[in-house]
Enzyme design. Structure first.
Site, PDB file in Angstrom:
ATOM      1  N   HIS A 192      19.611  55.665 -49.255  1.00 31.99           N
ATOM      2  CA  HIS A 192      18.852  56.115 -48.331  1.00 31.99           C
ATOM      3  C   HIS A 192      19.646  56.886 -47.145  1.00 31.99           C
ATOM      4  CE1 HIS A 192      19.217  52.251 -46.647  1.00 31.99           C
ATOM      5  NE2 HIS A 192      19.241  52.882 -45.526  1.00 31.99           N
ATOM      6  N   HIS A 250      13.666  53.160 -45.577  1.00 35.81           N
ATOM      7  CA  HIS A 250      15.332  52.716 -45.684  1.00 35.81           C
ATOM      8  C   HIS A 250      15.275  51.914 -46.792  1.00 35.81           C
ATOM      9  CE1 HIS A 250      16.083  54.568 -41.867  1.00 35.81           C
ATOM     10  NE2 HIS A 250      14.893  54.386 -41.462  1.00 35.81           N
ATOM     11  N   ALA A 273       0.237  62.008 -66.324  1.00 33.58           N
ATOM     12  CA  ALA A 273       0.725  60.850 -65.857  1.00 33.58           C
ATOM     13  C   ALA A 273       1.158  61.296 -64.212  1.00 33.58           C
ATOM     14  CB  ALA A 273       1.660  60.317 -66.814  1.00 33.58           C
ATOM     15  N   TRP A 274       1.089  60.174 -63.503  1.00 33.45           N
ATOM     16  CA  TRP A 274       1.468  60.087 -61.994  1.00 33.45           C
ATOM     17  C   TRP A 274       1.241  58.678 -61.301  1.00 33.45           C
ATOM     18  CZ3 TRP A 274      -1.873  64.011 -58.753  1.00 33.45           C
ATOM     19  CH2 TRP A 274      -3.311  63.874 -58.665  1.00 33.45           C
ATOM     20  N   ASN A 275       2.020  58.417 -60.488  1.00 35.89           N
ATOM     21  CA  ASN A 275       1.998  57.384 -59.953  1.00 35.89           C
ATOM     22  C   ASN A 275       1.840  57.085 -58.154  1.00 35.89           C
ATOM     23  OD1 ASN A 275       2.507  55.876 -62.267  1.00 35.89           O
ATOM     24  ND2 ASN A 275       4.875  56.736 -61.817  1.00 35.89           N
ATOM     25  N   HIS A 277      16.469  56.264 -36.089  1.00 36.76           N
ATOM     26  CA  HIS A 277      16.292  54.903 -36.761  1.00 36.76           C
ATOM     27  C   HIS A 277      16.689  53.911 -35.664  1.00 36.76           C
ATOM     28  CE1 HIS A 277      16.687  51.761 -39.557  1.00 36.76           C
ATOM     29  NE2 HIS A 277      18.099  51.857 -39.689  1.00 36.76           N
ATOM     30  N   HIS A 317      25.380  51.700 -36.818  1.00 38.80           N
ATOM     31  CA  HIS A 317      24.231  52.427 -36.193  1.00 38.80           C
ATOM     32  C   HIS A 317      24.130  52.941 -34.866  1.00 38.80           C
ATOM     33  CE1 HIS A 317      22.784  50.040 -40.147  1.00 38.80           C
ATOM     34  NE2 HIS A 317      21.776  50.688 -40.021  1.00 38.80           N
ATOM     35  N   PHE A 361      -5.015  64.126 -69.066  1.00 35.68           N
ATOM     36  CA  PHE A 361      -3.779  65.062 -69.477  1.00 35.68           C
ATOM     37  C   PHE A 361      -2.724  64.856 -68.730  1.00 35.68           C
ATOM     38  CE2 PHE A 361      -7.678  67.900 -69.958  1.00 35.68           C
ATOM     39  CZ  PHE A 361      -7.846  67.604 -71.433  1.00 35.68           C
TER      40      PHE A 361
END
Length: 263
Positions: free
Chosen positions: A77, A73, A64-66, A83, A212, A62
């Protein structure tokens, strides 16, 4: 006007179209361009994979999924302070510990798309920022600043988007002085339409990769691979750039949304 009335008015403007929600996000999937690093420097982010669990079949009649396989990153994003090594000591520098109200803020859109089209190695300087403020108004503390390069128009082709040759990648970005100048103004973070927050040739700057290095040293955020900045005004929009609440996450794909007044 009290806060409740402000929210009621906002809801009405969203419903009527007086405020438009602009999607500043690229599509995330197997064809999304990803950063390529020299193998002697670091591992690359692995390719994005979307695995089917079920789709109304014997594995799930019944629904749908993944399940997904991707790096933090990837695509449009968010870079949290952890980081980068310069931001490693901030207890509130992970995606699950940051002050979430900071990621919803006014956004300043610095349009240098013509300059970037003429020179893919375009670098934003303090002089560029000063000239932009003289025309559009001051960049204030607690606000986002993003560079409109229209680089998202290249995102359909990874080679065109990364724009690398034997001398390295050639994409626009800020100088170290520009980032330090913006940090001095108290910005919450900096964003780019390119694969990362730095210019392609930023590895040779002082310090290396200054967006960064300096942003995260000062507990500020980065946004990369933004889209549709050509649909935003220079000032006046609100940017919502919320990362997933990943435990000790250094970043995450986001659905970046801008609220823009129309009419």
């Amino acid at each position: 006007m009290n806060a409740s009335n402000v929210l009621t008015q906002l809801a009405g403007l969203l419903a009527s179209g007086g405020i438009e929600v602009v999607d500043c996000t690229g599509t995330l999937g197997p064809d999304t361009p990803l950063l390529k690093l020299p193998p002697e420097l670091a591992k690359d982010t692995p390719p994005i994979k979307i695995h089917r669990i079920s789709e109304y079949d014997q594995d799930g009649p019944f629904w749908a999924w993944n399940w997904l396989e991707l790096g933090e990153h990837s695509g449009t994003h968010f870079d949290a302070p952890h980081h980068w090594i310069t931001g490693k000591d901030y207890s509130d520098g992970y995606t699950d510990t940051l002050d979430i109200k900071r990621v919803v803020a006014p956004v300043n859109v610095l349009d240098f798309s013509a300059e970037c089209a003429a020179d893919p190695d375009f670098l934003l300087t303090v002089e560029h920022i000063d000239a932009w403020e003289a025309q559009h108004g001051a960049i204030n503390a607690g606000e986002w600043v993003v560079l409109r390069s229209d680089w998202d128009k290249r995102a359909h082709d990874e080679a065109l988007f990364l724009n690398a040759n034997e001398t390295g990648p050639h994409t626009p970005g800020p100088t170290a002085e520009a980032i330090q100048h913006l940090i001095g103004k108290g910005i919450v973070g900096w964003g780019s339409q390119c694969i990362g927050t730095d210019a392609g040739l930023a590895g040779g700057m002082n310090p290396p990769f200054p967006a960064h290095n300096l942003l995260h040293a000062n507990n500020r955020f980065g946004l990369a691979s933004l889209a549709n900045l050509d649909k935003l005004p220079p000032k006046g929009a609100i940017l919502i750039a919320a990362p997933l609440k990943i435990a000790q996450g250094t970043g995450s794909p986001i659905r970046a949304l801008a609220l823009v007044a129309r009419g």
